[in-house]
Design a protein around this motif. Structure first.
Motif, short mmCIF file in Angstrom:
data_model
loop_
_atom_site.label_atom_id
_atom_site.label_comp_id
_atom_site.label_asym_id
_atom_site.label_seq_id
_atom_site.Cartn_x
_atom_site.Cartn_y
_atom_site.Cartn_z
N ASN B 107 -3.70 1.78 2.34
CA ASN B 107 -2.65 1.03 1.88
C ASN B 107 -1.04 0.48 2.27
O ASN B 107 -0.77 -0.93 2.14
CB ASN B 107 -1.54 2.40 1.25
CG ASN B 107 -1.53 2.32 -0.58
OD1 ASN B 107 -2.73 1.71 -1.65
ND2 ASN B 107 -1.22 3.27 -0.45
N ASP B 108 -0.93 0.61 3.54
CA ASP B 108 0.09 0.32 4.15
C ASP B 108 -0.47 -1.21 4.76
O ASP B 108 0.00 -1.87 6.13
CB ASP B 108 0.75 1.16 5.63
CG ASP B 108 1.10 2.08 4.00
OD1 ASP B 108 1.00 2.28 3.53
OD2 ASP B 108 1.87 3.20 5.02
N VAL B 109 -1.45 -1.91 5.04
CA VAL B 109 -1.85 -2.87 6.09
C VAL B 109 -1.94 -3.89 6.22
O VAL B 109 -1.52 -4.92 6.19
CB VAL B 109 -3.79 -2.06 6.63
CG1 VAL B 109 -3.69 -1.59 6.81
CG2 VAL B 109 -4.72 -3.14 4.99
N LEU B 110 -1.06 -3.84 4.51
CA LEU B 110 -1.23 -5.28 4.44
C LEU B 110 0.50 -5.71 4.18
O LEU B 110 1.32 -6.58 3.72
CB LEU B 110 -1.21 -6.10 3.08
CG LEU B 110 -2.55 -6.39 3.38
CD1 LEU B 110 -3.49 -7.40 1.31
CD2 LEU B 110 -2.79 -6.90 4.86
N ILE B 111 1.46 -4.72 4.62
CA ILE B 111 2.82 -4.77 4.57
C ILE B 111 3.02 -6.05 5.00
O ILE B 111 3.06 -6.35 6.14
CB ILE B 111 3.22 -3.44 5.31
CG1 ILE B 111 3.81 -2.67 4.36
CG2 ILE B 111 5.26 -3.73 5.21
CD1 ILE B 111 3.87 -1.09 4.42
N TYR B 140 1.72 -4.65 -5.48
CA TYR B 140 1.76 -3.67 -4.30
C TYR B 140 1.37 -2.52 -3.11
O TYR B 140 2.00 -2.07 -2.63
CB TYR B 140 -0.49 -2.48 -5.54
CG TYR B 140 0.56 -0.95 -4.98
CD1 TYR B 140 1.39 -0.26 -5.86
CD2 TYR B 140 -0.51 -0.23 -4.38
CE1 TYR B 140 1.01 1.25 -5.58
CE2 TYR B 140 -0.69 0.88 -3.61
CZ TYR B 140 0.35 1.40 -4.69
OH TYR B 140 0.42 3.24 -4.75
N LEU B 141 0.89 -4.17 -2.48
CA LEU B 141 0.23 -3.68 -1.11
C LEU B 141 1.37 -4.74 -0.60
O LEU B 141 1.23 -4.16 0.67
CB LEU B 141 -1.31 -4.39 -1.23
CG LEU B 141 -2.26 -4.30 -2.01
CD1 LEU B 141 -3.40 -4.74 -1.47
CD2 LEU B 141 -2.51 -3.14 -1.02
N ARG B 142 2.39 -4.39 -0.91
CA ARG B 142 3.58 -5.09 -0.26
C ARG B 142 3.13 -6.39 0.87
O ARG B 142 3.84 -6.41 1.29
CB ARG B 142 4.66 -3.94 0.29
CG ARG B 142 5.17 -3.20 -0.97
CD ARG B 142 4.95 -1.83 0.27
NE ARG B 142 3.76 -1.32 0.58
CZ ARG B 142 3.88 -0.04 0.61
NH1 ARG B 142 4.35 0.67 1.42
NH2 ARG B 142 2.42 0.83 1.11
N ALA B 143 2.17 -7.14 0.23
CA ALA B 143 1.81 -8.57 0.66
C ALA B 143 3.34 -9.48 -0.05
O ALA B 143 3.34 -9.06 -0.71
CB ALA B 143 0.56 -9.02 0.77
N VAL B 184 9.60 -7.77 9.57
CA VAL B 184 9.60 -6.03 8.32
C VAL B 184 8.78 -5.16 9.22
O VAL B 184 9.32 -4.71 9.51
CB VAL B 184 8.60 -6.88 7.27
CG1 VAL B 184 8.09 -6.12 6.71
CG2 VAL B 184 9.29 -7.99 6.87
N ARG B 185 8.13 -5.72 10.20
CA ARG B 185 6.76 -4.38 10.73
C ARG B 185 7.84 -3.61 11.69
O ARG B 185 8.08 -3.00 11.51
CB ARG B 185 5.91 -4.39 10.58
CG ARG B 185 5.04 -5.17 9.50
CD ARG B 185 3.06 -4.81 10.01
NE ARG B 185 2.80 -5.86 9.06
CZ ARG B 185 1.31 -5.45 9.21
NH1 ARG B 185 0.49 -4.83 10.23
NH2 ARG B 185 0.71 -5.69 7.80
N GLY B 186 8.80 -4.28 12.50
CA GLY B 186 9.16 -4.42 13.57
C GLY B 186 10.64 -2.99 13.21
O GLY B 186 10.55 -2.53 13.30
N ASP B 187 11.57 -3.82 12.54
CA ASP B 187 13.18 -2.92 11.99
C ASP B 187 13.12 -2.48 11.06
O ASP B 187 13.10 -1.20 10.81
CB ASP B 187 13.65 -4.47 11.45
CG ASP B 187 13.55 -5.20 13.16
OD1 ASP B 187 13.66 -4.64 13.99
OD2 ASP B 187 14.21 -6.84 12.11
N ALA B 188 11.82 -2.49 9.79
CA ALA B 188 11.90 -2.20 8.63
C ALA B 188 10.78 -1.10 8.01
O ALA B 188 10.33 -0.16 7.29
CB ALA B 188 12.08 -2.77 7.64
N TRP B 189 9.32 -1.38 9.10
CA TRP B 189 8.60 0.10 9.02
C TRP B 189 8.80 1.52 8.42
O TRP B 189 8.12 1.64 7.68
CB TRP B 189 7.52 -0.09 10.90
CG TRP B 189 6.74 0.50 10.18
CD1 TRP B 189 5.98 1.79 10.42
CD2 TRP B 189 5.21 -0.01 9.44
NE1 TRP B 189 4.62 2.25 10.49
CE2 TRP B 189 3.91 1.09 9.69
CE3 TRP B 189 4.56 -1.01 8.99
CZ2 TRP B 189 2.61 0.63 9.13
CZ3 TRP B 189 3.64 -1.06 9.01
CH2 TRP B 189 2.47 -0.49 8.48
#
Lengths: 392, 220
Positions: B107-111, B140-143, B184-189
């Motif tokens: 689920n989370d790998v494409l954020i 849905y995948l948050r890509a 996105v991944r650094g700050d908001a993960w």
């Protein structure tokens, strides 16, 4: 190291003969399987719990108590006991009773159950399954350790002055395993209480189980139960054995190909290569099982799924013989030679738990006071404790 | 590959070889590479042909067992700085092979991963399949899908397509060069809803400070 077999109690058509056994035949078969496990020198027999066809094991303590009466050394366990849809009060009562009848030769494994329609039959909702499991176990843990329990929680009727009877054998609760594949909260709870942690370890590569087992070990140490390496770990797995490797492959393939849990998917060879499944000669099964220790470290219990997918009784009994004669003795020797001497060999036995609690003293044997309809108005219900109402 | 190089993974569900679906994707990838180079961004492209993984995807759908070659493809997608996803249109929808592959993906790998969406079809009547169906999957995948989607019916191969490819490439490169995914991944993960194991091994440690974890530890 303890070696055992477990059944999920499925009643499945034999894909080779086309016959579907009756529930009666399977129930008779399962007792013979358990007795054969003891004869073959295995340590543990465990059975699952289900409340829907095609499974027969809705009442594991009844079955296990019967087997306890027919055996002398075999440890009885579950795979798993549903900590969600069962009332923890009933679990406390039933398994304490089993513990008495089995003279301590038992433990149990808790699991959530993932069949959504089952939950409402018992007035529950699968969406709350994890909270249910955690809260129910917190209560179960107290019921086995406190003579009188006051409790209120989210899911069940509050308890006022409740005593779960019988008290555990020698007033020492059964050892508990928590089974989980991917739920950190379950590993955390096992670690918090210093209980065992069991990974199903059947459907995915071993590495998938590793992260949660490592987390459990680390949290076990965090909660002061001892170093991580002394945490109590159990693994599932499946083996199908024949003297000649190719006979094992040929013999198991029709069952693999149609097994409810594996079938109609990957080739058996791919599954053997990528997951803990071993199908082959005794030596091949031994070699593969030894890799589990390399991956997870010294562990305490190895269980093999033995009778699912329509495998006929004769084949299952033959498998148990092969395990007991050609596989387990070698594994015991090899694993003992490799084991860190500081790591417990098995999950705590009843005798060890008694010794840990009482040392050389005699274990407590609770004797109830006379004429008590309830515990609401009085203090302790047992003679060896103060009758005065407890002051809160 | 240098640290500043970017990896682009093309996922194509085209079934013939050569396929127009793969061709559309590779034209987009080539344009992303060349436009990247003009802007001093080295882009290295790798292609995942789902045609070769069809059995593995089906096995994973029904048993959860992920074969080593499917795992390599999933890892490539997880590690990509950007994706081009290209599918044929069947029965007014994207190929089931394509949607199945992304349903098997954690689920989370494409954020935050920038994606160019592309489809081919036998008729221009399918033109909105990308925007109306594929875009929802990646939402849905948050890509983050580039605003310009690519669509090619037979008549589109003549003219006009290159212009759209240019636009999509520019959009994708803007997202990549701007460091959208890393930010996105650094700050908001932590603000995204995650479940255990859903990040393909990339997620942070197990969260201990939750109500459920407190309940697990006796409920105190």
């Amino acid at each position: 190291m303890e070696f055992g077999i477990f059944s999920v109690s499925d009643v499945t058509r034999d894909p080779v003969t086309g016959d579907t056994p009756s529930e009666a035949e399977r129930i008779d078969a399962i007792t013979r399987i358990a007795l054969a496990a003891e004869e073959a020198g295995l340590d543990v027999f465990a059975v699952g719990e289900h409340h829907n066809p095609p499974f027969f094991s809705s009442s594991p303590t009844t079955l296990l108590a019967y087997i306890a009466g027919q055996t002398r050394t075999l440890k009885l366990s579950t795979a798993t006991t549903l900590i969600t849809t069962n009332d923890p009060v009933r679990i406390a009562e039933e398994y304490a009773m089993l513990q008495h009848l089995a003279k301590g030769r038992m433990d149990l494994m808790l699991g959530r159950g993932n069949t959504a329609p089952v939950y409402p039959w018992f007035g529950k909702d699968i969406r709350t399954a994890l909270t249910l499991a955690l809260e129910n176990y917190n209560l179960l843990h107290r019921l086995w350790r406190e003579d009188v329990v006051d409790y209120s929680g989210t899911f069940r009727t509050p308890l006022r002055g409740f005593t779960s009877t019988p008290r555990p054998l020698d007033d020492v609760p059964p050892f508990v395993w928590h089974g989980s594949i991917r739920t950190p909260e379950i590993a955390e709870q096992a670690a918090f209480y210093g209980d065992g942690f069991f990974s199903n370890h059947i459907f995915a590569p071993s590495e998938h189980s590793l992260r949660l087992i490592d987390f459990y070990r680390q949290r076990f140490e965090h909660y002061g139960h001892g170093p991580a390496k002394r945490a109590i770990v159990g693994l599932g797995g499946q083996a199908f054995i024949a003297k000649r490797s190719q006979d094992a492959v040929d013999g198991f393939r029709p069952y693999f190909d149609e097994a409810p849990v594996y079938g109609h998917g990957p080739r058996m060879e791919d599954f053997m290569q990528q997951t803990p499944l071993s199908v082959g000669s005794p030596q091949e099964v031994i070699d593969k099982t030894l890799t589990f220790r390399e991956i997870f470290g010294d562990y305490q219990r190895q269980m093999f799924l033995i009778d699912h997918a329509g495998l006929p009784l004769a084949t299952v009994l033959e498998q148990i013989e092969l395990l007991g004669e050609h596989v387990v003795p070698v594994l015991r020797r090899e694993l003992a030679a490799r084991r860190d001497p500081d790591v417990p060999e098995t999950a705590p036995t009843h005798a060890q738990l008694v010794a840990a609690k009482y040392g050389d003293d005699a274990p407590r044997q609770p004797r109830p006071r006379a004429n008590r309809g309830d515990n609401v108005t009085g203090g302790s219900p047992y003679l060896d404790t103060s009758a005065a109402p407890a002051t809160a | 590959m240098n640290a500043t190089d970017k990896s682009l993974v093309v996922v194509s569900a085209g079934t013939s070889d050569p396929s127009s679906t793969a061709l559309l994707a590779s034209r987009a990838a080539a344009r992303i590479e060349s436009l990247g180079a003009e802007r001093g961004l080295a882009v290295a492209t790798r292609t995942v042909e789902l045609r070769t993984l069809a059995r593995d995807v089906a096995d994973a759908m029904v048993t959860g067992l992920v074969s080593p070659s499917l795992q390599r493809a999933l890892d490539a997608v997880r590690d990509a700085d950007a994706l081009v996803v290209s599918t044929p249109v069947y029965k007014a929808g994207p190929s089931g092979l394509l949607t199945s592959f992304f349903q098997v993906l954690d689920n989370d790998v494409l954020i935050g991963t920038p994606v160019v969406l592309a489809a081919t079809a036998g008729s221009a009547r399918h033109a909105l399949v990308v925007d109306e169906q594929l875009r929802g999957l990646f939402a849905y995948l948050r890509a983050v899908a580039a605003p310009t989607a690519l669509f090619a019916a037979p008549e589109d191969w003549g003219g006009g397509l290159d212009e759209r490819i240019d636009r999509a490439a520019a959009e994708l490169l803007a997202l990549v060069a701007g460091g959208f995914r890393d930010a996105v991944r650094g700050d908001a993960w932590g603000r995204y809803q995650h479940s255990y194991g859903s990040g393909g091994g990339t997620q942070l440690g197990i969260e201990l400070d939750t109500d459920l974890m407190r309940l697990a530890a006796g409920g105190a």
